[in-house]
Design a protein around this motif. Structure first.
Motif, short mmCIF file in Angstrom:
data_model
loop_
_atom_site.label_atom_id
_atom_site.label_comp_id
_atom_site.label_asym_id
_atom_site.label_seq_id
_atom_site.Cartn_x
_atom_site.Cartn_y
_atom_site.Cartn_z
N PRO A 101 -29.01 -80.86 64.10
CA PRO A 101 -27.82 -81.03 63.21
C PRO A 101 -28.41 -82.36 62.12
O PRO A 101 -29.02 -83.11 62.58
CB PRO A 101 -26.94 -81.76 64.23
N VAL A 102 -27.83 -81.90 60.96
CA VAL A 102 -28.32 -82.77 59.92
C VAL A 102 -27.88 -84.42 60.01
O VAL A 102 -28.54 -85.15 59.50
CB VAL A 102 -27.34 -82.31 58.54
N GLY A 103 -27.06 -84.57 60.69
CA GLY A 103 -26.49 -86.04 60.94
C GLY A 103 -27.49 -86.93 61.73
O GLY A 103 -27.34 -88.06 61.97
N GLU A 104 -28.11 -86.08 62.61
CA GLU A 104 -29.27 -86.63 63.37
C GLU A 104 -30.46 -87.40 62.32
O GLU A 104 -31.31 -88.13 62.91
CB GLU A 104 -29.79 -85.65 64.39
N VAL A 105 -30.59 -86.77 61.17
CA VAL A 105 -31.72 -87.25 60.27
C VAL A 105 -31.23 -87.89 59.12
O VAL A 105 -31.91 -88.92 58.67
CB VAL A 105 -32.35 -85.92 59.91
N LEU A 106 -30.09 -87.37 58.54
CA LEU A 106 -29.80 -87.78 57.14
C LEU A 106 -28.20 -88.78 57.32
O LEU A 106 -27.39 -88.15 58.29
CB LEU A 106 -29.52 -86.63 56.19
N ALA A 107 -27.89 -89.61 56.49
CA ALA A 107 -26.85 -90.27 56.52
C ALA A 107 -26.31 -90.93 55.02
O ALA A 107 -27.38 -90.82 54.09
CB ALA A 107 -26.94 -91.50 57.27
N VAL A 108 -25.17 -90.86 54.69
CA VAL A 108 -24.95 -91.36 53.51
C VAL A 108 -25.29 -92.55 52.98
O VAL A 108 -25.27 -93.69 53.75
CB VAL A 108 -23.07 -91.53 53.56
N GLY A 109 -26.15 -92.69 51.78
CA GLY A 109 -26.52 -93.76 51.26
C GLY A 109 -27.73 -94.20 51.61
O GLY A 109 -28.28 -95.47 51.52
N GLU A 110 -28.38 -93.47 52.98
CA GLU A 110 -29.60 -94.09 53.50
C GLU A 110 -30.75 -93.20 53.00
O GLU A 110 -30.71 -91.89 53.13
CB GLU A 110 -29.38 -94.01 54.97
N GLY B 213 -28.38 -89.13 52.16
CA GLY B 213 -29.50 -89.49 51.37
C GLY B 213 -30.65 -88.39 51.59
O GLY B 213 -30.49 -87.70 52.53
N GLY B 214 -31.47 -88.25 50.60
CA GLY B 214 -32.49 -87.38 50.52
C GLY B 214 -31.81 -85.67 50.19
O GLY B 214 -30.58 -85.90 49.69
N PHE B 215 -32.51 -84.77 50.05
CA PHE B 215 -31.98 -83.48 49.94
C PHE B 215 -32.77 -82.67 50.69
O PHE B 215 -33.52 -82.87 51.61
CB PHE B 215 -32.16 -83.00 48.46
N VAL B 216 -32.41 -81.24 50.75
CA VAL B 216 -32.60 -80.21 51.66
C VAL B 216 -33.39 -78.98 50.75
O VAL B 216 -32.53 -78.68 49.74
CB VAL B 216 -31.52 -79.69 52.39
N GLU B 217 -34.44 -78.67 51.22
CA GLU B 217 -35.04 -77.47 50.42
C GLU B 217 -34.51 -76.06 51.40
O GLU B 217 -34.90 -76.21 52.61
CB GLU B 217 -36.53 -77.41 50.40
N LEU B 218 -33.71 -75.35 50.76
CA LEU B 218 -32.96 -74.07 51.79
C LEU B 218 -34.09 -73.18 52.23
O LEU B 218 -34.96 -72.72 51.72
CB LEU B 218 -32.15 -73.33 50.62
N LEU B 219 -33.77 -72.95 53.72
CA LEU B 219 -34.65 -71.96 54.41
C LEU B 219 -34.19 -70.82 54.80
O LEU B 219 -34.20 -69.59 54.25
CB LEU B 219 -35.28 -72.67 55.58
N THR B 220 -32.71 -70.88 55.36
CA THR B 220 -31.67 -69.79 55.55
C THR B 220 -30.31 -70.25 54.90
O THR B 220 -29.95 -71.46 55.21
CB THR B 220 -31.91 -69.47 57.11
N GLU B 221 -29.66 -69.05 55.09
CA GLU B 221 -28.00 -69.17 54.89
C GLU B 221 -27.36 -68.26 55.64
O GLU B 221 -27.85 -66.93 55.75
CB GLU B 221 -27.72 -68.96 53.33
N ASP B 222 -26.38 -68.49 56.43
CA ASP B 222 -25.65 -67.43 57.17
C ASP B 222 -23.90 -67.67 56.78
O ASP B 222 -23.48 -69.03 57.30
CB ASP B 222 -25.72 -68.01 58.57
#
Length: 259
Positions: free
Chosen positions: A61-70, A188-197
């Protein structure tokens, strides 16, 4: 012994002392440049270790790695994350001047608004494009409408003036700059897309596997050190030659007199 020392006395002359200082500075410079190349190799190897540890694991889950402003922790880069939300197509941005195989193009960045109201910056992929940059966002195929679940590689924010958002685009992605430009709370950071569903009707060009090559840094480092050794070796040879045969200027004069 005294005669031997006298034969090397020319080394304390102003000419040879200045020559030695030049060679010493050259040696220090080549040593530093070699160390710099080996340092870059160490950095590359550390980055490769992070990629190999993260890039092909199951998504978290994205929340385990990224957080707002971090900012993204270096060891978390290329972690595969999963997020669910809705694309804010009206706020599409482009990353200018991205070429592939010498073909002009752009990356298409679309904010993904998550269920908690925060926003994930998603680089959806590459679009071949050689028109006006101001029209690039309109030329991009639209992402899936409604709720969508994405997976992608976490990337560290870019830095410097290239991240500044203007006229709907930038040269490098920074979540901080995107958040300020769009007035959104972004992770914080960004994501390079791998898949969409669900998948989009027309897909952009996907991201290539991250490069884990070590580059030429090892050989460049050895090359710089070899130049330093060569400089000291050349100094030693010239000193030995002058001790044996005398100053080169005098040799030329002697040769002219004999002629």
């Amino acid at each position: 012994m005294r005669e031997w020392l006298t034969s090397w006395r020319f080394l304390v002359s102003r000419r040879w002392f200045g020559f030695f200082l030049v060679v010493l500075l050259l040696g220090v410079g080549t040593w530093w440049l070699g160390e710099w190349q080996f340092g870059r190799l160490d950095d590359k190897q550390e980055r490769n270790a992070v990629i190999e540890a993260n890039a092909h694991e199951d998504p978290v889950p994205v929340g385990e790695v990224l957080a707002v402003g971090e900012p993204v922790a270096p060891q978390e880069e290329y972690t595969v994350v999963e997020a669910t939300g809705t694309y804010d197509v009206a706020e599409t941005l482009i990353v200018r001047y991205r070429t592939r195989d010498s073909a002009p193009g752009v990356d298409v960045v679309v904010p993904l608004v998550l269920e908690d109201g925060s926003t994930l910056v998603v680089d959806r992929g590459w679009l071949a494009y050689d028109g006006r940059m101001a029209d690039a966002a309109d030329a991009a195929p639209p992402p899936p409408a409604g709720e969508v679940t994405v997976t992608g590689w976490v990337r560290v924010d870019g830095e410097g003036d290239s991240t500044r958002v203007s006229d709907g685009g930038m040269r490098a992605i920074s979540s901080v700059e995107v958040g300020e430009a769009l007035d959104k709370e972004v992770l914080g950071g960004f994501v390079e897309l791998l898949t969409e569903d669900p998948e989009s009707a027309t897909a952009l060009e996907p991201f290539e596997e991250p490069d884990t090559g070590e580059g030429p840094h090892f050989f460049y480092g050895l090359q710089w050190w070899f130049f330093g050794i060569l400089a000291f070796g050349g100094f030693g040879y010239l000193a030995w030659d002058e001790r044996k045969n005398g100053p080169r200027g005098e040799r030329r004069r002697r040769g002219t007199t004999e002629d």
